[in-house]
Motif scaffolding. Structure first.
Motif, PDB file in Angstrom:
ATOM      1  N   LEU A   1      83.111  68.367  42.752  1.00 57.06           N
ATOM      2  CA  LEU A   1      81.917  67.720  43.314  1.00 57.06           C
ATOM      3  C   LEU A   1      81.062  67.104  42.208  1.00 57.06           C
ATOM      4  CD1 LEU A   1      80.996  70.395  46.009  1.00 57.06           C
ATOM      5  CD2 LEU A   1      81.666  68.013  46.459  1.00 57.06           C
ATOM      6  N   GLU A   2      80.988  67.806  41.090  1.00 56.38           N
ATOM      7  CA  GLU A   2      80.233  67.286  39.951  1.00 56.38           C
ATOM      8  C   GLU A   2      80.878  66.000  39.423  1.00 56.38           C
ATOM      9  OE1 GLU A   2      78.995  69.204  35.787  1.00 56.38           O
ATOM     10  OE2 GLU A   2      79.453  70.717  37.299  1.00 56.38           O
ATOM     11  N   ALA A   3      82.203  66.007  39.375  1.00 60.27           N
ATOM     12  CA  ALA A   3      82.924  64.816  38.912  1.00 60.27           C
ATOM     13  C   ALA A   3      82.694  63.650  39.865  1.00 60.27           C
ATOM     14  CB  ALA A   3      84.413  65.124  38.775  1.00 60.27           C
ATOM     15  N   ALA A   4      82.682  63.941  41.165  1.00 61.87           N
ATOM     16  CA  ALA A   4      82.462  62.873  42.150  1.00 61.87           C
ATOM     17  C   ALA A   4      81.064  62.276  41.969  1.00 61.87           C
ATOM     18  CB  ALA A   4      82.639  63.428  43.561  1.00 61.87           C
ATOM     19  N   GLU A   5      80.103  63.139  41.683  1.00 66.71           N
ATOM     20  CA  GLU A   5      78.736  62.677  41.459  1.00 66.71           C
ATOM     21  C   GLU A   5      78.677  61.765  40.216  1.00 66.71           C
ATOM     22  OE1 GLU A   5      76.279  63.245  43.558  1.00 66.71           O
ATOM     23  OE2 GLU A   5      74.976  61.979  42.299  1.00 66.71           O
TER      24      GLU A   5
ATOM     25  N   PRO B   1      87.124  84.228  25.558  1.00 66.25           N
ATOM     26  CA  PRO B   1      85.891  83.541  25.945  1.00 66.25           C
ATOM     27  C   PRO B   1      85.548  82.322  25.100  1.00 66.25           C
ATOM     28  CG  PRO B   1      85.559  85.898  26.089  1.00 66.25           C
ATOM     29  CD  PRO B   1      86.943  85.699  25.534  1.00 66.25           C
ATOM     30  N   LYS B   2      85.771  82.401  23.785  1.00 64.61           N
ATOM     31  CA  LYS B   2      85.340  81.280  22.935  1.00 64.61           C
ATOM     32  C   LYS B   2      86.166  80.018  23.132  1.00 64.61           C
ATOM     33  CE  LYS B   2      82.762  83.507  19.308  1.00 64.61           C
ATOM     34  NZ  LYS B   2      82.646  83.796  17.889  1.00 64.61           N
ATOM     35  N   LEU B   3      87.321  80.135  23.781  1.00 61.99           N
ATOM     36  CA  LEU B   3      88.173  78.956  23.961  1.00 61.99           C
ATOM     37  C   LEU B   3      88.308  78.539  25.430  1.00 61.99           C
ATOM     38  CD1 LEU B   3      90.954  79.835  21.357  1.00 61.99           C
ATOM     39  CD2 LEU B   3      89.467  77.825  21.265  1.00 61.99           C
ATOM     40  N   GLU B   4      87.708  79.306  26.355  1.00 64.48           N
ATOM     41  CA  GLU B   4      87.992  79.027  27.763  1.00 64.48           C
ATOM     42  C   GLU B   4      87.480  77.661  28.211  1.00 64.48           C
ATOM     43  OE1 GLU B   4      86.408  81.913  30.537  1.00 64.48           O
ATOM     44  OE2 GLU B   4      84.360  81.522  29.952  1.00 64.48           O
ATOM     45  N   HIS B   5      86.406  77.167  27.550  1.00 60.46           N
ATOM     46  CA  HIS B   5      85.887  75.858  27.965  1.00 60.46           C
ATOM     47  C   HIS B   5      86.904  74.740  27.744  1.00 60.46           C
ATOM     48  CE1 HIS B   5      85.151  76.000  23.663  1.00 60.46           C
ATOM     49  NE2 HIS B   5      85.001  74.695  23.675  1.00 60.46           N
ATOM     50  N   LEU B   6      87.816  74.939  26.791  1.00 61.85           N
ATOM     51  CA  LEU B   6      88.847  73.918  26.551  1.00 61.85           C
ATOM     52  C   LEU B   6      89.975  74.003  27.580  1.00 61.85           C
ATOM     53  CD1 LEU B   6      89.151  74.177  22.654  1.00 61.85           C
ATOM     54  CD2 LEU B   6      88.010  72.370  23.981  1.00 61.85           C
ATOM     55  N   HIS B   7      90.092  75.146  28.224  1.00 61.07           N
ATOM     56  CA  HIS B   7      91.190  75.400  29.157  1.00 61.07           C
ATOM     57  C   HIS B   7      90.820  74.952  30.576  1.00 61.07           C
ATOM     58  CE1 HIS B   7      94.430  77.650  31.125  1.00 61.07           C
ATOM     59  NE2 HIS B   7      93.535  78.299  31.836  1.00 61.07           N
ATOM     60  N   LEU B   8      89.577  75.155  30.942  1.00 68.04           N
ATOM     61  CA  LEU B   8      89.164  74.935  32.325  1.00 68.04           C
ATOM     62  C   LEU B   8      89.025  73.445  32.641  1.00 68.04           C
ATOM     63  CD1 LEU B   8      86.443  77.739  32.456  1.00 68.04           C
ATOM     64  CD2 LEU B   8      88.710  77.766  33.542  1.00 68.04           C
ATOM     65  N   PRO B   9      89.377  73.048  33.879  1.00 65.86           N
ATOM     66  CA  PRO B   9      89.166  71.648  34.279  1.00 65.86           C
ATOM     67  C   PRO B   9      87.702  71.261  34.073  1.00 65.86           C
ATOM     68  CG  PRO B   9      90.405  72.829  35.969  1.00 65.86           C
ATOM     69  CD  PRO B   9      89.957  73.854  34.962  1.00 65.86           C
ATOM     70  N   SER B  10      87.489  70.089  33.532  1.00 66.58           N
ATOM     71  CA  SER B  10      86.122  69.627  33.245  1.00 66.58           C
ATOM     72  C   SER B  10      85.902  68.299  33.956  1.00 66.58           C
ATOM     73  CB  SER B  10      85.946  69.436  31.740  1.00 66.58           C
ATOM     74  OG  SER B  10      86.824  68.414  31.296  1.00 66.58           O
ATOM     75  N   VAL B  11      84.639  67.906  34.056  1.00 66.64           N
ATOM     76  CA  VAL B  11      84.299  66.612  34.658  1.00 66.64           C
ATOM     77  C   VAL B  11      85.015  65.482  33.907  1.00 66.64           C
ATOM     78  CG1 VAL B  11      82.413  64.956  34.966  1.00 66.64           C
ATOM     79  CG2 VAL B  11      82.102  67.363  35.626  1.00 66.64           C
ATOM     80  N   ASP B  12      84.966  65.540  32.572  1.00 65.54           N
ATOM     81  CA  ASP B  12      85.599  64.472  31.795  1.00 65.54           C
ATOM     82  C   ASP B  12      87.099  64.391  32.061  1.00 65.54           C
ATOM     83  OD1 ASP B  12      83.283  63.649  30.689  1.00 65.54           O
ATOM     84  OD2 ASP B  12      83.566  64.642  28.745  1.00 65.54           O
ATOM     85  N   ARG B  13      87.714  65.556  32.132  1.00 63.43           N
ATOM     86  CA  ARG B  13      89.169  65.564  32.339  1.00 63.43           C
ATOM     87  C   ARG B  13      89.506  65.009  33.735  1.00 63.43           C
ATOM     88  NH1 ARG B  13      91.279  71.109  30.001  1.00 63.43           N
ATOM     89  NH2 ARG B  13      90.738  70.281  27.940  1.00 63.43           N
ATOM     90  N   ILE B  14      88.670  65.312  34.709  1.00 63.95           N
ATOM     91  CA  ILE B  14      88.897  64.785  36.066  1.00 63.95           C
ATOM     92  C   ILE B  14      88.693  63.266  36.071  1.00 63.95           C
ATOM     93  CG2 ILE B  14      88.047  64.787  38.451  1.00 63.95           C
ATOM     94  CD1 ILE B  14      87.266  67.796  37.959  1.00 63.95           C
ATOM     95  N   LEU B  15      87.645  62.817  35.410  1.00 62.00           N
ATOM     96  CA  LEU B  15      87.385  61.368  35.399  1.00 62.00           C
ATOM     97  C   LEU B  15      88.484  60.615  34.644  1.00 62.00           C
ATOM     98  CD1 LEU B  15      83.498  61.310  34.936  1.00 62.00           C
ATOM     99  CD2 LEU B  15      84.836  61.099  37.054  1.00 62.00           C
ATOM    100  N   ASP B  16      89.003  61.240  33.576  1.00 61.46           N
ATOM    101  CA  ASP B  16      90.139  60.621  32.861  1.00 61.46           C
ATOM    102  C   ASP B  16      91.341  60.486  33.795  1.00 61.46           C
ATOM    103  OD1 ASP B  16      88.705  60.432  30.547  1.00 61.46           O
ATOM    104  OD2 ASP B  16      89.681  62.125  29.525  1.00 61.46           O
ATOM    105  N   ALA B  17      91.598  61.530  34.586  1.00 59.40           N
ATOM    106  CA  ALA B  17      92.742  61.485  35.506  1.00 59.40           C
ATOM    107  C   ALA B  17      92.535  60.420  36.574  1.00 59.40           C
ATOM    108  CB  ALA B  17      92.949  62.858  36.145  1.00 59.40           C
ATOM    109  N   VAL B  18      91.298  60.315  37.056  1.00 64.37           N
ATOM    110  CA  VAL B  18      90.994  59.277  38.052  1.00 64.37           C
ATOM    111  C   VAL B  18      91.228  57.890  37.452  1.00 64.37           C
ATOM    112  CG1 VAL B  18      89.120  58.213  39.393  1.00 64.37           C
ATOM    113  CG2 VAL B  18      89.380  60.722  39.368  1.00 64.37           C
ATOM    114  N   ASP B  19      90.832  57.719  36.190  1.00 62.86           N
ATOM    115  CA  ASP B  19      91.023  56.421  35.514  1.00 62.86           C
ATOM    116  C   ASP B  19      92.492  56.014  35.462  1.00 62.86           C
ATOM    117  OD1 ASP B  19      88.392  55.880  35.030  1.00 62.86           O
ATOM    118  OD2 ASP B  19      88.381  56.691  32.972  1.00 62.86           O
ATOM    119  N   GLU B  20      93.356  56.994  35.492  1.00 65.45           N
ATOM    120  CA  GLU B  20      94.788  56.685  35.351  1.00 65.45           C
ATOM    121  C   GLU B  20      95.480  56.404  36.674  1.00 65.45           C
ATOM    122  OE1 GLU B  20      96.506  59.797  32.956  1.00 65.45           O
ATOM    123  OE2 GLU B  20      94.886  59.556  31.478  1.00 65.45           O
ATOM    124  N   LEU B  21      94.723  56.243  37.750  1.00 65.79           N
ATOM    125  CA  LEU B  21      95.339  56.063  39.073  1.00 65.79           C
ATOM    126  C   LEU B  21      95.670  54.594  39.367  1.00 65.79           C
ATOM    127  CD1 LEU B  21      93.172  58.617  41.124  1.00 65.79           C
ATOM    128  CD2 LEU B  21      95.548  58.889  40.397  1.00 65.79           C
TER     129      LEU B  21
END
Lengths: 363, 331
Positions: free
Chosen positions: B222-226, B306-326
Motif C-alpha cells: 500500500l505504501e508503494a502504491a501511494e 536484526p542488523k541486516l533484515e532491512h536489506l532482506h525485506l521487500p521495500s517500497v523501492d524494490r517494489i517500484l523497481d519491479a513495477v518499472d520493469e513491467l
C-alpha cells in the motif's frame, strides 16, 4: 551393565555442601572440592555476575536487543564449565552466555547474537562450545552425536549438555536421554531447574517427584544438587564427568535454582509471580554463600576480593568497549554462508543488493 | 458482546476480542499453549481469557509443541473446538508431524467421519528485530499440505473476522499473525459480517498495475502504491487474506483489469506462495498480461539477524523497481 533401578535414583534432597549461611554441610559420598577449586570458582562467579549486570545495562542503553539473564544461577554457569577439560564440549542454551564466557569465549562475540549482528558470534571449533540453542532441547541430541563420534574415534571427550526445566517437556529431551543411554555416550545432561519457563511454573511442566527422576526410565543415573551451592555443583558435576569419561555412559544432574530476574527484558514477571516468592531466593545467593564460607576458612582476603573485582571490571570494560563500538553489517554475509558454493540465484540476489546500495550512495 | 460502532484498535486487540467473543458464544471453544494463561501470551493475545473463562478453557501447557497440537487433535475428535498458540513461527516446527500427518489428513483418512475443527495460531514473519528462530515466514510448508486452510490477516478488522471464521471452520486452520502488525492501529467495525475464508479483497483501486500481497507485505504494498501515485502511476493492491483456499476469481479479475502484476511477499521466493500466485495467474490470465509477472520477495536465505533484515525485506523501492520493469514501452 547393571539394571538395578536403585542406583539410578537421585537422592531425596538435593546435595548441599555449603548452606545458605556459608557453613559447611557434611555429606556422605560427596566431598568438599579442594580449596584451589573453590577459590577459582569464586573468581569465576564474580566475573559471571559482572557479565550479567553489564549485559542488562547494555540492554537498557539499547546496545543489546535482548538479554536472558542468568543472575542468581551463576554457580551453575561456572561449575559446569570448571569441571570440563579442554577437549570436552559445552552445549549451551540462550540463557548460558555467562557459561560460554567462563569457557573462554570472547564476551563481545558471545553477545553477537543478542546484539543482532549475526546468529552465532563465536567459532564453536576453537572453544568446543556449540552455538547457543534457542529452540528447546533440540541441541541435546546434537550433544549425543558429538559424544558418540568422539567415542567411535576412541577420544576421551565428555559433552556437557545444558537445558532448563521447560525443555524437559520437549520430546527431544527424552530422545536424547534414550539415545545417550542406549549407545552409552559420555554426555552429562545438566538441567538448571530455575522454576520457570517464561511464565509457566515447574508444577505445570511435570508431576514427577523431581526432574532428575526422568533419568530412571531411560537407565540414566541421576542426581539432584543445590544449584546455588557452587561447592556441591563442582563435586556432583565433576563426579558425573568422571563417570562419563570412564565409560559409564550418560549422567543426568538437576540443579535446583531460581530465575530471580525476568525471562528477558521483554518479560513482565509481575503478571505471574509475587515478589514474596522471589525474596527468599535473594538470600540464597550463590556468591554470598561461597564468599562467607571462604572467608570463614581463611581462603579469601581483601586482596583477593579486590583482585577478582578488578578482573571482573576489566571484563565489563571489554564488553562496553566492544558493544558500544559501531559495527557495520556487511550485506555480503546474507549470501555467503548459505551453501559451500552460492547458487546462481544467490549470486543474482547479492548483485541486486549491491546495485541498490550503490544507487543509495549516489543519492 | 461485540462493539456497535467502528473503533480504533490494534490487531492484538482485535485477535483478543475474537477469541473472547468466540469463547462466549460457544463453550466448546478452548484455548491453550505456552504462557497463554496468567501471562496472556508473549504478545498478550490471550490477555484476560483465563480470568474470564477459567483454567478449564484457557490454560498453560507443558512446553511441548507436538504435545500441544496432538492433544488438540484428540480434543477436536471429541467435541471441542481447540485453539492452540505456537509461541513463534520457528517454535511450531516440533508440531510439524502432528500437523502434516494427522491434523491435515484426519478427514481424508476417515472419509469425512472424523473432522478436526481446530485453529493453530502462529505469530509469524519478521520486521521486528527479532533474533534467529523468531522471524520465519513458514506459510509455504503449510500451504503445500492438502487438508489445511492457511490464512494471514493484514489489519485488525480482518484479523477479527478471519479468526472468528477460522474457529467456525470445520477443518484445521493455520492462522498466521504477522508479528510486526500486532500493534498497528486502525478502525475496525466488528459487527460487520465475517469474511469467509478463501476471499481476497482489493485494498486500493488502481488501473496501471496490480500489487498482490498478503499478511505483513500488505502495508508495504500500500505504501508503494501511494508512492507510485505521486509519480503518476496508479497501482491496485490486492490482499489475499487467505492463502488456502486461494481466491482465483478476485485475483485474476484484478490482474486482467490492469494487465500487469507484481507479487510481494516476505518469504523466500523459491518454491513459495508467491511462486504459486505467479503460476496460477499466468495460467489463467496469460492473454491479458502485457508483461511477465514480477515478484518482490525475501531472498533465498535463512532469516537474517536484526542488523541486516532491512536489506532482506521487500521495500517500497524494490517494489517500484519491479513495477518499472513491467514493459511499459509496450503500453
Amino acid at each position: 551393565m547393571t539394571r538395578d533401578a536403585a542406583h539410578l535414583l537421585p537422592s531425596t534432597e538435593p546435595v548441599t555442601l555449603i548452606d545458605s549461611d556459608g557453613h559447611p554441610v557434611p555429606h556422605v559420598g560427596h566431598d568438599m572440592p579442594d580449596p584451589q577449586a573453590l577459590v577459582s570458582a569464586y573468581a569465576a562467579l564474580i566475573a559471571a555476575r559482572r557479565f550479567n549486570d553489564q549485559a542488562n545495562a547494555l540492554v537498557r542503553q539499547g546496545r543489546l536487543a535482548v538479554y536472558p539473564s542468568s543472575h542468581g544461577q551463576e554457580a551453575c554457569q561456572v561449575a559446569c564449565v570448571q569441571v570440563l577439560g579442554d577437549g570436552d564440549w559445552l552445549f549451551p542454551t540462550y540463557r548460558d552466555s555467562a557459561a560460554i564466557v567462563a569457557r573462554g569465549v570472547d564476551p563481545v562475540e558471545a553477545l553477537t547474537l543478542l546484539r543482532g549482528d549475526w546468529h552465532s558470534g563465536y567459532d564453536p571449533q576453537t572453544t568446543n562450545v556449540a552455538p547457543q540453542a534457542t529452540p528447546l532441547a533440540t541441541h541435546l541430541l546434537h550433544a549425543v552425536g558429538v559424544a558418540h563420534a568422539a567415542r567411535l574415534r576412541g577420544e576421551p571427550t565428555v559433552v556437557m549438555a545444558l537445558c532448563g526445566d521447560g525443555a524437559t517437556s520437549e520430546g527431544d529431551f527424552h530422545e536424547a536421554l534414550n539415545f545417550a543411554a542406549v549407545f552409552r555416550t559420555p554426555v552429562v545432561f545438566f538441567i538448571q531447574n530455575n522454576e520457570y519457563a517464561i511464565s509457566v511454573p515447574l508444577a505445570r511442566q511435570t508431576a514427577a517427584p523431581s526432574l532428575a527422576h526422568k533419568g530412571i526410565g531411560y537407565g540414566v543415573p541421576s542426581e539432584r544438587v543445590d544449584g546455588n551451592d557452587v561447592a556441591a555443583l563442582l563435586t556432583v558435576l565433576g563426579d558425573a564427568v568422571s563417570r562419563a569419561r570412564a565409560g559409564e555412559g550418560p549422567q543426568l544432574i538437576e540443579a535446583h535454582t531460581y530465575r530471580v530476574q525476568a525471562h528477558t527484558n521483554a518479560d513482565d514477571p509481575r503478571r505471574y509471580r509475587s515478589e514474596d516468592e522471589v525474596t527468599p531466593w535473594l538470600s540464597r545467593d550463590p556468591i554470598t554463600r561461597l564468599s562467607d564460607y571462604l572467608a570463614e576458612q581463611g581462603l579469601l582476603d581483601d586482596e583477593r576480593v579486590a583482585a577478582c573485582a578488578a578482573d571482573a571490571e576489566q571484563l565489563a570494560e571489554r564488553m562496553r568497549a566492544g558493544l558500544n563500538a559501531e559495527t557495520a553489517a556487511d550485506y555480503r554475509d546474507l549470501f555467503a554462508h548459505v551453501y559451500a558454493v552460492p547458487t546462481s540465484q544467490l549470486r543474482e540476489q547479492q548483485a541486486l543488493v549491491a546495485d541498490e546500495l550503490s544507487r543509495e550512495e549516489v543519492r | 458482546m461485540t462493539s456497535v460502532v467502528p473503533e480504533k484498535m490494534t490487531m492484538a486487540n482485535a485477535l483478543n476480542r475474537a477469541l473472547r467473543d468466540a469463547m462466549r458464544a460457544d463453550e466448546s471453544v478452548v484455548m491453550f499453549g505456552e504462557d497463554v494463561g496468567a501471562l496472556g501470551g508473549v504478545f498478550r493475545i490471550t490477555d484476560g481469557l483465563t480470568a474470564e473463562f477459567g483454567e478449564q478453557r484457557c490454560f498453560d501447557t507443558p512446553l511441548a509443541e507436538a504435545g500441544i497440537l496432538g492433544m488438540a487433535i484428540g480434543m477436536a475428535m471429541n467435541g471441542m473446538r481447540p485453539i492452540v498458540e505456537m509461541q513463534f513461527d520457528a517454535f511450531a516446527y516440533p508440531a510439524f508431524e502432528q500437523l502434516i500427518s494427522h491434523a491435515a489428513k484426519m478427514r481424508n483418512r476417515t472419509r469425512g467421519r472424523v473432522t478436526l475443527p481446530l485453529v493453530i495460531r502462529i505469530p509469524y514473519a519478521g520486521g521486528i528485530g527479532g533474533v534467529e528462530h523468531h522471524c520465519d515466514s513458514s506459510e509455504a510448508y503449510y500451504a503445500h499440505t492438502p487438508g489445511l486452510h492457511v490464512v494471514a490477516p493484514s489489519d485488525p478488522a480482518d484479523a477479527y473476522g478471519l479468526l472468528r471464521a477460522a474457529i467456525e471452520s470445520p477443518d484445521p486452520v493455520v492462522f498466521l499473525e504477522p508479528k510486526k502488525l500486532y500493534f498497528s492501529r486502525s478502525e475496525a467495525d466488528l459487527t460487520l459480517p465475517v469474511p469467509p475464508i478463501g476471499t481476497a479483497v482489493v485494498r486500493r483501486p488502481g488501473t496501471d498495475a496490480t500489487l498482490i500481497a498478503y499478511g505483513p507485505a500488505v502495508p508495504i504494498a500500500l505504501e508503494a502504491a501511494e508512492a507510485a501515485a505521486q509519480e503518476g502511476r496508479s497501482l491496485q493492491v490486492v490482499d489475499l487474506r487467505s492463502i488456502v483456499p486461494f481466491d482465483d476469481e478476485t485475483v485474476c479479475a484484478a490482474v486482467r483489469s490492469t494487465g500487469r502484476a507484481v507479487v510481494v511477499a516476505e518469504a523466500a521466493g523459491f518454491a513459495s506462495v508467491s511462486a504459486e500466485v505467479v503460476a496460477r495467474v499466468t495460467e489463467r490470465c496469460f492473454h491479458s498480461l502485457h508483461a511477465p509477472i514480477r515478484r518482490v520477495t525475501g531472498f533465498d536465505i535463512p532469516y537474517p539477524p536484526p542488523k541486516l533484515e532491512h536489506l532482506h525485506l521487500p521495500s517500497v523501492d524494490r517494489i517500484l523497481d519491479a513495477v518499472d520493469e513491467l514493459q511499459w514501452e509496450y503500453a
